[in-house]
Design an enzyme around this catalytic site. Structure first.
Site, PDB file in Angstrom:
ATOM      1  N   CYS A   1       0.881  -1.163   0.000  1.00  0.00           N
ATOM      2  CA  CYS A   1       0.000   0.000   0.000  1.00  0.00           C
ATOM      3  C   CYS A   1       0.916   1.209   0.000  1.00  0.00           C
ATOM      4  O   CYS A   1       1.510   1.539   1.013  1.00  0.00           O
ATOM      5  CB  CYS A   1      -0.909   0.011   1.228  1.00  0.00           C
ATOM      6  SG  CYS A   1      -1.842   1.554   1.370  1.00  0.00           S
TER       7      CYS A   1
ATOM      8  N   CYS B   1      -0.578   4.422   2.182  1.00  0.00           N
ATOM      9  CA  CYS B   1      -0.569   4.356   3.660  1.00  0.00           C
ATOM     10  C   CYS B   1      -0.078   2.976   4.057  1.00  0.00           C
ATOM     11  O   CYS B   1       1.088   2.672   3.840  1.00  0.00           O
ATOM     12  CB  CYS B   1      -1.927   4.711   4.248  1.00  0.00           C
ATOM     13  SG  CYS B   1      -3.357   3.922   3.488  1.00  0.00           S
ATOM     14  N   SER B   2      -0.942   2.139   4.613  1.00  0.00           N
ATOM     15  CA  SER B   2      -0.495   0.792   4.986  1.00  0.00           C
ATOM     16  C   SER B   2      -1.671  -0.176   5.007  1.00  0.00           C
ATOM     17  O   SER B   2      -1.759  -1.031   5.877  1.00  0.00           O
ATOM     18  CB  SER B   2       0.193   0.829   6.349  1.00  0.00           C
ATOM     19  OG  SER B   2      -0.671   1.401   7.311  1.00  0.00           O
ATOM     20  N   CYS B   3      -2.596  -0.051   4.029  1.00  0.00           N
ATOM     21  CA  CYS B   3      -3.766  -0.929   3.953  1.00  0.00           C
ATOM     22  C   CYS B   3      -3.337  -2.393   3.962  1.00  0.00           C
ATOM     23  O   CYS B   3      -2.385  -2.773   3.274  1.00  0.00           O
ATOM     24  CB  CYS B   3      -4.559  -0.651   2.682  1.00  0.00           C
ATOM     25  SG  CYS B   3      -5.266   1.000   2.653  1.00  0.00           S
TER      26      CYS B   3
END
Lengths: 207, 96
Positions: free
Chosen positions: A111, A114-116
Site C-alpha cells: 500500500c 498508507c499501509s492498507c
C-alpha cells in the site's frame, strides 16, 4: 486529581496514558464519539478484540481449503469476500481479493499511500510493510526488493505488484509445496506463513 | 446502479490532476495508460468522505500497468505488471 480527566470508561485500562498531542487528540475524538452516541465503549472493545484475534493462521486456513478444493478455489479467486464467508470470515464491506501464484506468476502486495492490509483477517501487518522503504521501492524495483527477502525470480516469471489504493484488500494464494499429496487441511494450513500471504516469500517448506 | 463506463480489457488513461482534497491516486500513476483488469463494485469517493459517506457512490476498477511503460529505467522483465484500484471519475478513454 485536579483537572485530570477520567478515561476509565473509554480507554483500555492496560494501555499507558497518552502523552503526545496526536494521541491525546485521538483519545479526545474517541470520547466525543462515544459521548455523542455514535458507538459505545463496549462496541469499540468488541472490535478491538476481534482485530486482536485475527492472525495469519486465518489465511493459512483459507489457503489450505483452496489447495484441497478446486471449486472453492475458483469461488475464492472469483469473489474472495463471498467465498471466505463459507469459512466464517466476513470482511464486508471491504472487497477481499485473492491473487494466485503459479509457476509463471508471482504476486506481491503493498500500500504505497498508507499501509492498507487485511488486518481484520490476518492481524497486524509487519513493521516493514509500513516502512517507507518497502512502500516506495517495491512498486518500482520489485525484483530487487524480493531478492532482499530471499525471493530470486527468473525473467520468465511475471511479477505482479498490487498497490492497495482503495477498497480492495489483498492476500496471495501461494503455490502448494510438492510432496504434500494426501496431507490434511490442518497439516497444509500449518505450512502457510504470513510473508507468503503478502508475497515476500514464494516457496513454502515442509520442514 | 449505472452501467460501467469501461470494461475489462479496455485501455484507459488515469487522469493527471491533484485536487486539494484527500484522494487515492498515487502520483506515479497519474497520466499513465492502463488496461482495465476487473470492475470492483461501487464505493464512496475518498474525496467526499469528509462529508457523509462519500456520495455519490462511484464505480471502482482494478487497472493494470506495464512496469516498463511506468518506469523508464525499469530493470525487471517486460512481463512485469502493476495493478492498482482507480475510481471511474479518475479514468478517461485512452486513444491510440
Amino acid at each position: 486529581m485536579g483537572d485530570h480527566h477520567d478515561h476509565s470508561k473509554t480507554f483500555q485500562p492496560d494501555h499507558p496514558e497518552p502523552t503526545s498531542d496526536d494521541a491525546l487528540l485521538g483519545l479526545a475524538l474517541r470520547e466525543l464519539l462515544i459521548d455523542g452516541g455514535y458507538f459505545t465503549a463496549a462496541e469499540e472493545q468488541a472490535v478491538i478484540e476481534k482485530m486482536q484475534g485475527a492472525s495469519p493462521e486465518n489465511g493459512g486456513h483459507i489457503v489450505a481449503r483452496a489447495w484441497k478444493d478446486p471449486e472453492f478455489k475458483a469461488r475464492l479467486l472469483d469473489h474472495g469476500s463471498e467465498a471466505i464467508k463459507e469459512l466464517g470470515f466476513d470482511l464486508s464491506p471491504t472487497e477481499f481479493t485473492v491473487l494466485e501464484n503459479s509457476r509463471s506468476i508471482h504476486n506481491v502486495v503493498v500500500c504505497t499511500l498508507c499501509s492498507c492490509y487485511p488486518r481484520a483477517l490476518l492481524g497486524m501487518s509487519p513493521a516493514w510493510y509500513k516502512s517507507k522503504n518497502y512502500r516506495a521501492r517495491v512498486v518500482r524495483e520489485p525484483r530487487q526488493v524480493l531478492a532482499e527477502f530471499g525471493v530470486e525470480l527468473s525473467s520468465e516469471v511475471e511479477v505482479r505488484v498490487h498497490d492497495s489504493t482503495a477498497e480492495l484488500r489483498y492476500m496471495v494464494l501461494p503455490q502448494r509445496p510438492a510432496g504434500t499429496e494426501g496431507w490434511t487441511e490442518q497439516q497444509l494450513a500449518a505450512l502457510v506463513t504470513r510473508d507468503s500471504l503478502i508475497g515476500t516469500q514464494r516457496t513454502l517448506t515442509t520442514g | 446502479m449505472t452501467l460501467p463506463l469501461y470494461r475489462p480489457g479496455q485501455r484507459v488513461r488515469i487522469a493527471d490532476r491533484t485536487p486539494a482534497t484527500h484522494h487515492r491516486v498515487p502520483a506515479y500513476a497519474k497520466g499513465q495508460t492502463a488496461v482495465v483488469e476487473r470492475v470492483c463494485g461501487e464505493h464512496g469517493q475518498p474525496e467526499n468522505f469528509i462529508r457523509g459517506n462519500g456520495e455519490p457512490l462511484t464505480r471502482l476498477y482494478r487497472v493494470r500497468l506495464l512496469q516498463r511503460e511506468l518506469w523508464p529505467d525499469y530493470r525487471g522483465s517486460h512481463l512485469d505488471k502493476l495493478d492498482l484500484e482507480v475510481f471511474e471519475h479518475w479514468l478517461e478513454p485512452a486513444h491510440g
